[in-house]
Enzyme design. Structure first.
Site, short mmCIF file in Angstrom:
data_model
loop_
_atom_site.label_atom_id
_atom_site.label_comp_id
_atom_site.label_asym_id
_atom_site.label_seq_id
_atom_site.Cartn_x
_atom_site.Cartn_y
_atom_site.Cartn_z
NE ARG A 38 -4.17 1.83 2.23
CZ ARG A 38 -4.39 2.84 3.07
NH1 ARG A 38 -3.53 3.10 4.04
NH2 ARG A 38 -5.47 3.59 2.93
CB ILE A 64 -5.89 5.65 -1.01
CG1 ILE A 64 -5.71 4.12 -1.03
CG2 ILE A 64 -5.24 6.24 0.22
CD1 ILE A 64 -4.25 3.67 -1.06
CB SER A 65 -10.84 2.93 0.27
OG SER A 65 -11.73 3.44 -0.68
CB ALA A 66 -10.22 2.98 5.56
CB ILE A 67 -6.55 -1.15 5.16
CG1 ILE A 67 -5.39 -0.20 4.84
CG2 ILE A 67 -6.15 -2.58 4.75
CD1 ILE A 67 -4.17 -0.38 5.70
#
Length: 228
Positions: A38, A64-67
């Site tokens: 990431r 970028i989205s949260a994991i």
């Protein structure tokens, strides 16, 4: 410990946390999250935050989205090796890399592939560079365009994932979804959505299942929201 080792340990820790908290159940998605770096998909000045489970800005008003959200959406999509996947909303390329790890890289002989559409040319180029550097160039095709209209050139798709909030499910995406295919999309207003999983049955009928509440940037396009 090298920087790569520090990132690897951080990656392992966040994946363990996602398992512990019940966000991550699929072994195939776990393997992908452990494999994709990431840190290569966030701006250089934010790399130290790469394994914080939070959205991060990537420029142009996008994130970028949260994991944990990547884990939830990927599990809901249920990708398998050999599948053809369409992603709407490339962003930095991280979600596309996770999908490519599963459908293409885990078993290259099955020739799975990810097509991903980004409306902002500069972000599309950022994603292309990230994907190449991280080793996914051959498994992901980045296209610049209106993702709400899908990408008919390569349809039909086994799976379609939308990483932006839509007012409703865009009709072209339903049309481009193959029989027995799945589509995952956040649907709601500009500020709050719910995750929706759509399955296309053999009869052509659609099965719809609502999931968790979520917050995504708006899907801008002909079948999405108008740009403000």
């Amino acid at each position: 410990m090298s920087e790569d080792d520090v990132f690897r340990v951080s990656r392992e820790r966040v994946v363990e946390m996602l398992e512990r908290e019940g966000y991550l159940k699929s072994s195939i998605v776990k393997r992908a999250l452990l494999s994709v770096p990431r840190e290569m998909f966030v701006p250089e000045n934010l790399r130290k935050y790469a394994y914080y489970d939070t959205p991060l800005p990537i420029g142009y008003g996008q994130t970028i989205s949260a994991i944990h959200m990547v884990a939830i959406m990927t599990e809901a999509l249920d990708p398998l090796p050999g599948m053809k996947v369409l992603e709407v909303g490339t962003g930095s390329g991280y979600q596309a890399a996770v999908l490519a790890e599963i459908v293409a890289k885990m078993d290259p002989s099955r020739k799975g592939h990810v097509y991903t559409i980004e409306r902002i040319p500069e972000l599309a180029e950022f994603a292309r560079r990230n994907l190449e550097r991280a080793g996914y160039k051959d498994y992901v095709t980045v296209v610049v365009g209106d993702g709400s209209k899908g990408y008919p050139e390569e349809a039909p798709y086994d799976r379609i994932i939308v990483t932006a909030g839509a007012p409703s499910v865009p009709k072209p995406l339903i049309e481009q979804l193959d029989v027995h295919g799945k589509l995952v999309i956040p649907v709601g207003d500009r500020y709050m959505q719910r995750l929706l999983v759509v399955e296309k049955r053999a009869s052509g009928e659609l099965s719809m299942k609502w999931g968790i509440d979520c917050v995504f940037v708006p899907l801008i396009g002909e079948y999405g929201w108008r740009e403000e």
